[in-house]
Design an enzyme around this catalytic site. Structure first.
Site, PDB file in Angstrom:
ATOM      1  CE  LYS A  22      47.444 -58.293  70.044  1.00 31.93           C
ATOM      2  NZ  LYS A  22      46.178 -59.026  69.916  1.00 31.93           N
ATOM      3  CG  ASN A  23      44.870 -57.867  73.663  1.00 31.88           C
ATOM      4  OD1 ASN A  23      45.071 -58.038  72.459  1.00 31.88           O
ATOM      5  ND2 ASN A  23      45.156 -58.794  74.565  1.00 31.88           N
ATOM      6  CB  CYS A 118      43.032 -68.922  66.638  1.00 34.54           C
ATOM      7  SG  CYS A 118      43.172 -68.893  68.404  1.00 34.54           S
ATOM      8  CB  VAL A 125      32.012 -65.941  69.633  1.00 29.38           C
ATOM      9  CG1 VAL A 125      33.402 -65.469  69.304  1.00 29.38           C
ATOM     10  CG2 VAL A 125      31.335 -66.573  68.426  1.00 29.38           C
ATOM     11  CG  LEU A 127      30.758 -67.209  77.272  1.00 30.25           C
ATOM     12  CD1 LEU A 127      31.746 -66.819  78.369  1.00 30.25           C
ATOM     13  CD2 LEU A 127      29.597 -67.959  77.878  1.00 30.25           C
ATOM     14  CG  ASP A 310      47.703 -62.615  76.033  1.00 28.53           C
ATOM     15  OD1 ASP A 310      47.376 -63.745  75.651  1.00 28.53           O
ATOM     16  OD2 ASP A 310      47.034 -61.592  75.791  1.00 28.53           O
ATOM     17  NE  ARG A 402      47.682 -61.496  64.950  1.00 23.14           N
ATOM     18  CZ  ARG A 402      47.184 -62.292  65.910  1.00 23.14           C
ATOM     19  NH1 ARG A 402      47.585 -63.521  66.014  1.00 23.14           N
ATOM     20  NH2 ARG A 402      46.276 -61.837  66.749  1.00 23.14           N
TER      21      ARG A 402
HETATM   22  C1  UD1 Z   1      41.519 -61.809  75.069  1.00 18.85           C
HETATM   23  C2  UD1 Z   1      42.829 -61.282  74.522  1.00 18.85           C
HETATM   24  C3  UD1 Z   1      43.873 -62.382  74.498  1.00 18.85           C
HETATM   25  C4  UD1 Z   1      43.999 -63.014  75.869  1.00 18.85           C
HETATM   26  C5  UD1 Z   1      42.645 -63.440  76.401  1.00 18.85           C
HETATM   27  C6  UD1 Z   1      42.691 -63.937  77.836  1.00 18.85           C
HETATM   28  C7  UD1 Z   1      42.151 -59.575  72.935  1.00 18.85           C
HETATM   29  C8  UD1 Z   1      42.104 -59.132  71.513  1.00 18.85           C
HETATM   30  N1  UD1 Z   1      42.627 -60.802  73.158  1.00 18.85           N
HETATM   31  O1  UD1 Z   1      41.071 -62.828  74.181  1.00 18.85           O
HETATM   32  O2  UD1 Z   1      45.118 -61.804  74.092  1.00 18.85           O
HETATM   33  O3  UD1 Z   1      44.829 -64.151  75.775  1.00 18.85           O
HETATM   34  O4  UD1 Z   1      41.733 -62.330  76.373  1.00 18.85           O
HETATM   35  O5  UD1 Z   1      43.251 -62.972  78.661  1.00 18.85           O
HETATM   36  O6  UD1 Z   1      41.808 -58.833  73.835  1.00 18.85           O
HETATM   37  N2  UD1 Z   1      35.474 -68.554  75.641  1.00 18.85           N
HETATM   38  C9  UD1 Z   1      34.371 -69.331  75.362  1.00 18.85           C
HETATM   39  N3  UD1 Z   1      33.271 -68.714  74.828  1.00 18.85           N
HETATM   40  C10 UD1 Z   1      33.230 -67.375  74.546  1.00 18.85           C
HETATM   41  C11 UD1 Z   1      34.368 -66.597  74.854  1.00 18.85           C
HETATM   42  C12 UD1 Z   1      35.481 -67.200  75.396  1.00 18.85           C
HETATM   43  O7  UD1 Z   1      34.369 -70.538  75.601  1.00 18.85           O
HETATM   44  O8  UD1 Z   1      32.224 -66.889  74.060  1.00 18.85           O
HETATM   45  C13 UD1 Z   1      36.679 -69.181  76.244  1.00 18.85           C
HETATM   46  C14 UD1 Z   1      37.926 -69.068  75.371  1.00 18.85           C
HETATM   47  O9  UD1 Z   1      37.990 -70.087  74.405  1.00 18.85           O
HETATM   48  C15 UD1 Z   1      39.037 -69.147  76.405  1.00 18.85           C
HETATM   49  C16 UD1 Z   1      38.420 -68.430  77.619  1.00 18.85           C
HETATM   50  O10 UD1 Z   1      37.013 -68.445  77.405  1.00 18.85           O
HETATM   51  O11 UD1 Z   1      39.281 -70.488  76.727  1.00 18.85           O
HETATM   52  C17 UD1 Z   1      38.875 -67.001  77.821  1.00 18.85           C
HETATM   53  O12 UD1 Z   1      38.769 -66.318  76.606  1.00 18.85           O
HETATM   54  P1  UD1 Z   1      38.538 -64.743  76.522  1.00 18.85           P
HETATM   55  O13 UD1 Z   1      38.818 -64.148  77.862  1.00 18.85           O
HETATM   56  O14 UD1 Z   1      37.203 -64.488  75.915  1.00 18.85           O
HETATM   57  O15 UD1 Z   1      39.681 -64.317  75.517  1.00 18.85           O
HETATM   58  P2  UD1 Z   1      39.578 -63.327  74.294  1.00 18.85           P
HETATM   59  O16 UD1 Z   1      38.690 -62.188  74.620  1.00 18.85           O
HETATM   60  O17 UD1 Z   1      39.303 -64.102  73.044  1.00 18.85           O
END
Ligand code: UD1
Length: 427
Positions: A22-23, A118, A125, A127, A310, A402
């Protein structure tokens, strides 16, 4: 709303085929926005999330040919009719936000709703946005939307992520493929899905080196072309079924498995006393229990190649029936233990202290009604239900739909007593 009814205590045996990830699929689908030519994805998982993104892409004007139940999906973004991704769609699935970078890179503008928080945490977002700003985009956040513009196109940049983010790494990589000049992503995430996305982008004509390591270098090109790409298999699904077999007992071979991506998981399972035989060439992983109680194992979630967040909930379900006490630390998301009180309803002994869950194994779990709170949490309840004595009903399984393709069918085929029912009494 649907529920799953599980009668636990049946050992599992046979084969479980692993679906496309999925990811990975979600980011590969977003990549179609980078080109005017068709992108065909095979090994596509039929899931609520992938179908949902397909709808959003159609809203933007992408032609999608993906018959129901088919594992091949053809996306053609030749004529986009809009570069606005509305709140109603983005809020339902965070990964929808990934349409921003590709549209910004190809058209010089895009307006995408912020995804919001969530169940498992705030998940900002920032970063992603910092990366686009570094590439020369002007960003305005207004009324819950990010309005991004780069009238003369994006420019290559040196981006050092302050911490590892899967989503930000992928999003920046997508956008950088069409930026002018070189982009270097430092402290990039190393998840296997990032290498999968890079492979697809390279087959579209992108110039990317280092994906899968913490430094990724992208030389921007003027345009990308269409491609055929096979979505990698889902390591989280594979790990989940491995843990289901470990918890329920039995002997199951996972086929079409992403063997190379599962080291941390296989290591934790072996430490718990489960036999794990991986065959990279055949793409299979055999999981077999010994009949002896499982041993408690501590795990700390970490970015890849560490233990994936996950699979934390599923491992907690497993440790609920191990002998001894295990400490499970969640280091990625701040609020990812919502499954703990639900597992306790089945008799698990779990104490949560901040980012740590202390799990003291019990001899037997006992079936009970429980409620799913997020995608991975819901499947941890299924695992516990398979190990428990008696009947467990997991409600609100739309979370599960999902991310797990044909879950009850795959588990029934290996001998689990599990069926889907429709709740009349939930709103
Ligand atoms: C992706 C995966 C999710 C998995 C996660 C970590 C998908 C669709 N989802 O989520 O299943 O659990 O990687 O392996 O691929 N963060 C910030 N700012 C940002 C981005 C992230 O603070 O701009 C934080 C997040 O809140 C979290 C951490 O960084 O605490 C890691 O998140 P991230 O690796 O970005 O996860 P996702 O890409 O959202």
């Amino acid at each position: 709303m649907d529920s799953l009814k599980i009668i636990g205590g049946q050992p599992l045996s046979g084969e479980i085929p692993i679906s496309g990830a999925k990811n990975s699929a979600l980011k590969l689908m977003a990549a179609c926005l980078l080109t005017a030519e068709p992108v065909t994805l095979t090994n596509m998982p039929n899931l609520a999330d992938t179908r949902f993104l397909s709808q959003l892409l159609q809203t933007l004007g992408v032609e999608v040919y993906w018959p129901k139940g088919d594992s091949e999906c053809r996306l053609n973004a030749e004529n986009l009719t809009s570069t606005i991704a509305p709140y109603e769609q983005v809020r339902k699935m965070r990964a929808s936000f990934n349409v921003l970078g590709p549209m910004l890179a190809r058209y010089g503008h895009a307006t995408v709703s912020l995804p919001g928080g969530c169940a498992i945490g705030a998940r900002p977002v920032d970063l992603h946005l910092q990366a686009f700003e570094a590439m020369g985009a002007d960003l305005l956040v207004e009324q819950g939307y990010v309005k991004a513009a780069a009238i003369h196109g994006l420019k290559g940049a040196q981006i050092v992520f302050p911490f590892v983010s899967v989503g930000a790494t992928e999003h920046a990589m997508l956008a950088a493929t069409l930026a002018k000049g070189e982009t270097v992503l430092e402290n990039a995430a190393r998840e296997p899905e990032i290498a999968d996305l890079a492979d697809c982008l390279i087959s579209m004509g992108a110039k990317i080196e280092g994906a899968g390591s913490s430094t990724i270098t992208i030389q921007g090109v003027d345009e990308l072309h269409g491609t055929h790409h096979k979505v990698m298999s889902d390591r989280i699904e594979a790990g989940t079924y491995a843990m289901a077999v470990a918890a329920a007992g039995g002997h199951v071979t996972l086929t079409n498995a992403p063997v190379g991506a599962l080291s941390a998981i296989n290591h934790a399972l072996r430490n718990a006393g489960v036999k794990v035989e991986a065959d990279k060439d055949a793409g299979t992983i055999e999981i077999e229990t010994t009949g002896q109680p499982l041993t408690a194992v501590n795990v700390d979630t970490a970015p890849h190649p560490g233990f994936p967040t996950d699979l934390q909930a599923q491992f907690m379900a497993l440790m609920s029936v191990a002998r001894g006490t295990s400490i499970i630390r969640e280091n990625i998301f701040e609020n990812r233990f919502m499954h703990a009180p639900e597992l306790s309803r089945l008799g698990a002994n779990i104490a949560v202290r901040g980012s740590e869950a202390i799990v003291t194994g019990v001899e037997k779990l006992k079936g009970a009604p429980v409620m799913a709170t997020d995608l991975r949490a819901s499947v941890s309840l299924v695992i516990a239900g398979l190990a428990a004595q008696g009947e467990t009903t997991v409600s609100r399984i739309y979370h599960l739909d999902r991310g797990f393709e044909r879950l009850e069918e795959k588990l029934s085929a290996v001998g689990a007593n599990i069926r889907r029912t429709r709740d009349e009494d939930e709103g």
